[in-house]
Design a protein around this motif. Sequence first.
Motif, short mmCIF file in Angstrom:
data_model
loop_
_atom_site.label_atom_id
_atom_site.label_comp_id
_atom_site.label_asym_id
_atom_site.label_seq_id
_atom_site.Cartn_x
_atom_site.Cartn_y
_atom_site.Cartn_z
N CYS A 57 0.88 -1.18 0.00
CA CYS A 57 0.00 0.00 0.00
C CYS A 57 0.91 1.23 0.00
CB CYS A 57 -0.89 0.00 1.24
SG CYS A 57 0.10 0.08 2.76
N GLY A 59 1.15 3.59 2.20
CA GLY A 59 1.77 3.85 3.51
C GLY A 59 3.02 3.00 3.72
N VAL A 60 2.97 1.75 3.27
CA VAL A 60 4.12 0.86 3.41
C VAL A 60 5.25 1.30 2.47
CG1 VAL A 60 4.87 -1.49 2.80
CG2 VAL A 60 2.92 -1.16 4.33
N CYS A 148 2.08 6.30 9.12
CA CYS A 148 1.15 6.43 7.99
C CYS A 148 0.08 7.47 8.30
CB CYS A 148 0.51 5.08 7.70
SG CYS A 148 -0.71 5.18 6.37
N ASN A 150 -2.94 7.43 7.51
CA ASN A 150 -4.21 6.81 7.92
C ASN A 150 -4.21 6.49 9.41
OD1 ASN A 150 -5.73 6.72 5.49
ND2 ASN A 150 -4.28 5.20 4.74
N VAL A 151 -3.04 6.18 9.94
CA VAL A 151 -2.93 5.92 11.38
C VAL A 151 -3.13 7.24 12.14
CG1 VAL A 151 -1.36 5.15 13.22
CG2 VAL A 151 -1.42 3.92 11.04
N THR A 247 -6.29 0.11 11.77
CA THR A 247 -6.63 0.34 10.36
C THR A 247 -6.72 -0.93 9.53
OG1 THR A 247 -4.30 0.66 9.95
CG2 THR A 247 -5.61 2.65 10.27
N THR A 248 -6.18 -2.04 10.05
CA THR A 248 -6.07 -3.24 9.21
C THR A 248 -7.03 -4.36 9.64
OG1 THR A 248 -4.25 -3.85 10.66
CG2 THR A 248 -3.67 -2.87 8.54
N CYS A 282 -8.44 1.62 6.84
CA CYS A 282 -7.90 2.42 5.74
C CYS A 282 -8.36 1.86 4.39
CB CYS A 282 -6.38 2.49 5.83
SG CYS A 282 -5.57 1.10 5.09
N ALA A 284 -6.70 1.14 1.74
CA ALA A 284 -5.87 0.07 1.17
C ALA A 284 -6.30 -1.30 1.73
CB ALA A 284 -4.40 0.33 1.50
N THR A 285 -6.57 -1.36 3.02
CA THR A 285 -7.03 -2.60 3.63
C THR A 285 -8.36 -3.00 3.02
OG1 THR A 285 -5.94 -2.07 5.71
CG2 THR A 285 -7.72 -3.66 5.83
S1 SF4 Z 1 -2.79 2.25 7.58
FE1 SF4 Z 1 -3.35 1.37 5.59
S2 SF4 Z 1 -2.22 2.62 4.07
FE2 SF4 Z 1 -1.29 2.98 6.10
S3 SF4 Z 1 0.39 1.49 6.23
FE3 SF4 Z 1 -1.39 0.55 7.22
S4 SF4 Z 1 -2.38 -0.66 5.57
FE4 SF4 Z 1 -0.98 0.81 4.58
#
Ligand code: SF4
Length: 399
Positions: A57, A59-60, A148, A150-151, A247-248, A282, A284-285
Amino acid sequence: MASSKRFINVRRPEVMAQVREDVQRYRSELVDRISEDGGVLELPGLHLRLASAFGFCDGVKRAIEIAYATCRMFPDRRIWLIGEIIHNPEVNARLDEMGLRHLPWRLDAPEYAELQPEDVVIMPAFGVTIPMRRLLDEKGVSLVDSTCGNVIKVWQRVKTYAAAGITSIIHGKARHEESLATASQSRGEEEKGNFLVVFDEADAELVADYIRGRGHKETFLEHFAGACSPGFDPDVHLRTIGIANQTTMLKSETAHIQEMLKAAVLERDGNDDRFHMFDTICGATQDRQNALFELLQEPLDLMLIIGGYNSSNTTHLAHIAARKVPTFFVKSADCLESLSCVRCFDLQQKKEVVQPLPEAVSDVAYTLRVGVTAGASCPANVIEDVICRLIELRNCLEL
Ligand code: SF4
């Protein structure tokens, strides 16, 4: 939190040009080609379908680039990483080879005493707790932040709850780095906020029962030991609650937990004024889970889920697939030992085991239908290795 004067932006154009070359190792032409061909690879004896959303994703990718950029920018300084940058063994092993040192997720760990002001510390994609950040500030180290976005959105939500006296109910794993960091944010700088981490629907049922007045305080606190704020009193702290999540997590489970707790508050109060929610899974998840649901509509003999065994989002993909089709959660190509057996992560036993593969796998006259996906922390080159290993075992190119 006071912002540190020691935060460093390592994503500078001159550094990033080199880093983009460094991270080419995580790409795969084969995987790109399969995606461009609609996610299908047809070979004699093999029909392989790749999910429409899989693997790294944003963020990674960003966190990995930041780690590489830090190494490029500070070749002569000691660079520490808190825990793992992401949950993938291949990526982490490469960073270890580059000389990154590790700080454990325990503030009493002896490594923290070794920190010197000239050291550089990378905060991982999951973020860190407020006490950790405070200690790093005290040590005077330079900080590189790969948390990230999103976090950070989840943190903003739990901080809002805390400011309003609302207890954060966090759907997540109590010992997962991201949930630890989020729980810490829900406490705030003053450590006055409250939180409770619920792992699954069974945990949520206990909370819902307590809200309805059916719980036993000691049993409740015993069950949630280590998963709630210090001094947590369910009689007081379950009066007004707000939901957030790691988020995951599994989207459908989070939605159900929200419904369960909302119904309990409604039953207790006659309205849901003391219930707040905010979906913090998030995109992406969500995309990876949706793509897997779509892939599972296809006729498949088996599913390969690729990623680190401690990766939360990958584990959820494995749970989703296992309900529908024989599923094997592997971390690398060498897990495919032969046509008859595979080393894979067992979701019930929570450890790697050797399992037999379905008989169809060793029948080379049969066109095997295999679905493939990978978690948000799995690089494309690892996906390619797994696909190539399957092709090699099935001898598809020789037929
Ligand atoms: S919160 Fe979502 S976008 Fe951010 S690193 Fe984790 S899986 Fe990836």
